[in-house]
Design an enzyme around this catalytic site. Sequence first.
Site, short mmCIF file in Angstrom:
data_model
loop_
_atom_site.label_atom_id
_atom_site.label_comp_id
_atom_site.label_asym_id
_atom_site.label_seq_id
_atom_site.Cartn_x
_atom_site.Cartn_y
_atom_site.Cartn_z
CB SER A 126 10.69 -1.12 -6.44
OG SER A 126 9.98 -1.07 -7.65
CE1 TYR A 151 6.27 -3.41 -3.48
CE2 TYR A 151 5.94 -2.04 -5.42
CZ TYR A 151 6.69 -2.95 -4.71
OH TYR A 151 7.88 -3.38 -5.24
CE LYS A 155 9.69 -2.91 -1.92
NZ LYS A 155 10.35 -3.83 -0.98
#
Length: 339
Positions: A126, A151, A155
């Site tokens: 991301s 989150y 990544k």
Amino acid sequence: MKTVLVTGGLGFIGSHTVVELIGRGYRVVVADNLTNTRADVLDRIATITGTAPVWANVDLADPVACGALLAGHPELDGVIHFAAHKAVGESVQKPLAYYHNNFGSLVNLLRFVAERPRCGFIFSSSCTVYGQADTLPIREDAPVKPAESPYGNTKQVGEEILRDAARAHGLKAIALRYFNPIGAHPSAKIGELPLGVPQNLVPFLTQSAAGLRGALKVFGNDYPTRDGTCIRDYIHVVDVALAHIYALERLLAGKGEQPVEVFNLGTGTGSTVLEVIQAFERATGVKLAYEFAPRRPGDVVAAYADTERAARLLGWRAERSLDTAMADAWRWQQSLPKA
Ligand code: UD1
């Protein structure tokens, strides 16, 4: 015929990628445990493509279940790994669930791929890894900034896990850093299915326009941008899906130059929130009610991709416009039940 395992293949980006893979003659095995989607997406993929992919309802974070799935598919040429939890706010509430799921599934899959270095591996990363980048547009060599959420951390650390595994085991892998995927398949048979109140702009916007939510709240109109609202790089999900196939084909052709190559997936054009609203109104003829609200904590001012590397090495560029994405998102929204 080449066979690809698509994890999270019934999710938003995964389902669009499965459709494009089948359209290009790949055999697809989907692994999806319906955490954040529905089983009928499989039928919808079959309606669009005329082919139902093989589906395994497997928790990939379970090493036994993941190992059994992979042992049953010795023929795999590639793994495209979408399956992951992805809600920023929820990850702050449930960090351990995020770390268990997102790292567990990645590590379990890589253990298999480590034994079969011929098998290409594509990881969903991301643009969140860049945080507020110092320079725009954002190139892939821009520094990775401290993660704002568990989150985001999955990544960043996921990319590191991939890099370590690739170096140690001679893998060929690609990490794709998505900017803001939006839109839906032009058939309106598949699209985004957010559970509860959507946190992302476009699904909230289309639900608001459909009368399912109140007015859209525009988070902040005092940012240092051309109209005071945040700038993002919104990219049609079909363009994102196609980039996965270009990336996989690069690996299968042996063209990867490093154990893990990183590419931005964006259009290269930033749009403000107000420009997204205008695009929606222009593309659909529907007037949208919106109001300004305070800034959302954690939002960066502006992020859009430098797309040169993906164009040069993958031969891929986003081709669909923001207006097309809004029209497709709206057609998808209108196909959904009103409740
Ligand atoms: C968000 C996540 C990002 C994640 C991505 C996945 C945050 C801070 N970032 O990106 O880590 O990778 O989703 O899809 O959550 N907006 C409104 N009103 C709304 C919703 C959004 O004005 O109701 C604005 C936001 O302030 C932002 C823009 O719309 O400027 C895009 O927001 P969103 O769709 O949530 O994406 P990101 O924040 O870019």
